[in-house]
Design a protein around this motif. Structure first.
Motif, PDB file in Angstrom:
ATOM      1  N   ALA A  96      19.607  59.098  72.325  1.00 34.57           N
ATOM      2  CA  ALA A  96      20.892  58.779  72.940  1.00 34.57           C
ATOM      3  C   ALA A  96      21.200  59.871  73.948  1.00 34.57           C
ATOM      4  O   ALA A  96      21.118  61.058  73.634  1.00 34.57           O
ATOM      5  N   ARG A  97      21.534  59.475  75.175  1.00 35.05           N
ATOM      6  CA  ARG A  97      21.934  60.416  76.231  1.00 35.05           C
ATOM      7  C   ARG A  97      23.394  60.129  76.554  1.00 35.05           C
ATOM      8  O   ARG A  97      23.758  58.995  76.816  1.00 35.05           O
ATOM      9  N   ASP A  98      24.221  61.195  76.515  1.00 38.17           N
ATOM     10  CA  ASP A  98      25.650  60.971  76.773  1.00 38.17           C
ATOM     11  C   ASP A  98      25.957  61.064  78.261  1.00 38.17           C
ATOM     12  O   ASP A  98      25.065  61.268  79.094  1.00 38.17           O
ATOM     13  N   ALA A  99      27.230  60.907  78.615  1.00 38.14           N
ATOM     14  CA  ALA A  99      27.647  60.857  80.017  1.00 38.14           C
ATOM     15  C   ALA A  99      27.425  62.175  80.749  1.00 38.14           C
ATOM     16  O   ALA A  99      27.319  62.195  81.975  1.00 38.14           O
ATOM     17  N   THR A 100      27.307  63.292  80.012  1.00 40.42           N
ATOM     18  CA  THR A 100      27.063  64.585  80.659  1.00 40.42           C
ATOM     19  C   THR A 100      25.582  64.879  80.814  1.00 40.42           C
ATOM     20  O   THR A 100      25.216  65.885  81.404  1.00 40.42           O
ATOM     21  N   GLY A 101      24.732  64.038  80.233  1.00 39.95           N
ATOM     22  CA  GLY A 101      23.294  64.252  80.311  1.00 39.95           C
ATOM     23  C   GLY A 101      22.707  64.899  79.070  1.00 39.95           C
ATOM     24  O   GLY A 101      21.492  65.051  78.964  1.00 39.95           O
ATOM     25  N   ALA A 102      23.542  65.291  78.121  1.00 36.80           N
ATOM     26  CA  ALA A 102      23.036  65.862  76.868  1.00 36.80           C
ATOM     27  C   ALA A 102      22.396  64.741  76.056  1.00 36.80           C
ATOM     28  O   ALA A 102      22.895  63.618  76.029  1.00 36.80           O
TER      29      ALA A 102
END
Length: 137
Positions: A113-119
Motif C-alpha cells: 500500500a502506498r499512501d498519498a505522500t508516497g510512503a
C-alpha cells in the motif's frame, strides 16, 4: 524636554512599562531567531501499515475475494501486488484481490500500500491453491 517628564514617578512608570514590553512574548513575525534552537517539530503522519490477512488456502477454479486493509499514513492508498496466482489481480484503488484461481501450487504474495505522500508498506503471506480432485462433481 519639560521638567514634569523627568519626575521620579514618571521615570519609574516608564521603566516599568519598558520592562513589561521587553518581557512580553513576541509574535512569530517579531520573534528573533535563536542560535542553536532545535527545529520546529512538524506533524508528520506515520507510514501506512498493511494488515496481514494470514496464509490463504483455496481450491483451483474457485473465485477469490480477499480484501486488503491498511491503517495510518495519508489516504487514499494505491495498492499493488506481486506473485499472485494466475487469474487473480488487485484493484489499485480498493485493495481487493479477486478473480478465478486458475493455477495450483503455493505462492508467496507481497501486497504493498502506498499512501498519498508516497510512503509505502508491504505485507507478505503465502497463498496455497489446491487442485480439486473432482472439479466437475
Amino acid at each position: 524636554m519639560s521638567t514634569h517628564l523627568r519626575t521620579p514617578r514618571r521615570l519609574a512608570a516608564l521603566a516599568i512599562g519598558l520592562a513589561a514590553l521587553l518581557a512580553a512574548p513576541a509574535g512569530p513575525a517579531l520573534a528573533a531567531p535563536q542560535v542553536g534552537a532545535a527545529p520546529a517539530i512538524q506533524d508528520v503522519a506515520a507510514a501506512p501499515v498493511v494488515a496481514n490477512p494470514g496464509n490463504q488456502v483455496s481450491l483451483q477454479w474457485d473465485s477469490a475475494y480477499l480484501q486488503m486493509t491498511a491503517t495510518g499514513g495519508v489516504k487514499p492508498y494505491t495498492w499493488s501486488a506481486s506473485n499472485l496466482h494466475l487469474g487473480t489481480s488487485i484493484n489499485a484503488s480498493t485493495g481487493l484481490i479477486s478473480g478465478v484461481l486458475r493455477g495450483s501450487g503455493t505462492r508467496t504474495v507481497t501486497v504493498t500500500a502506498r499512501d498519498a505522500t508516497g510512503a509505502s508498506a508491504p505485507v507478505t503471506f503465502t497463498w496455497r491453491v489446491i487442485r480439486d480432485a473432482c472439479p466437475r462433481c
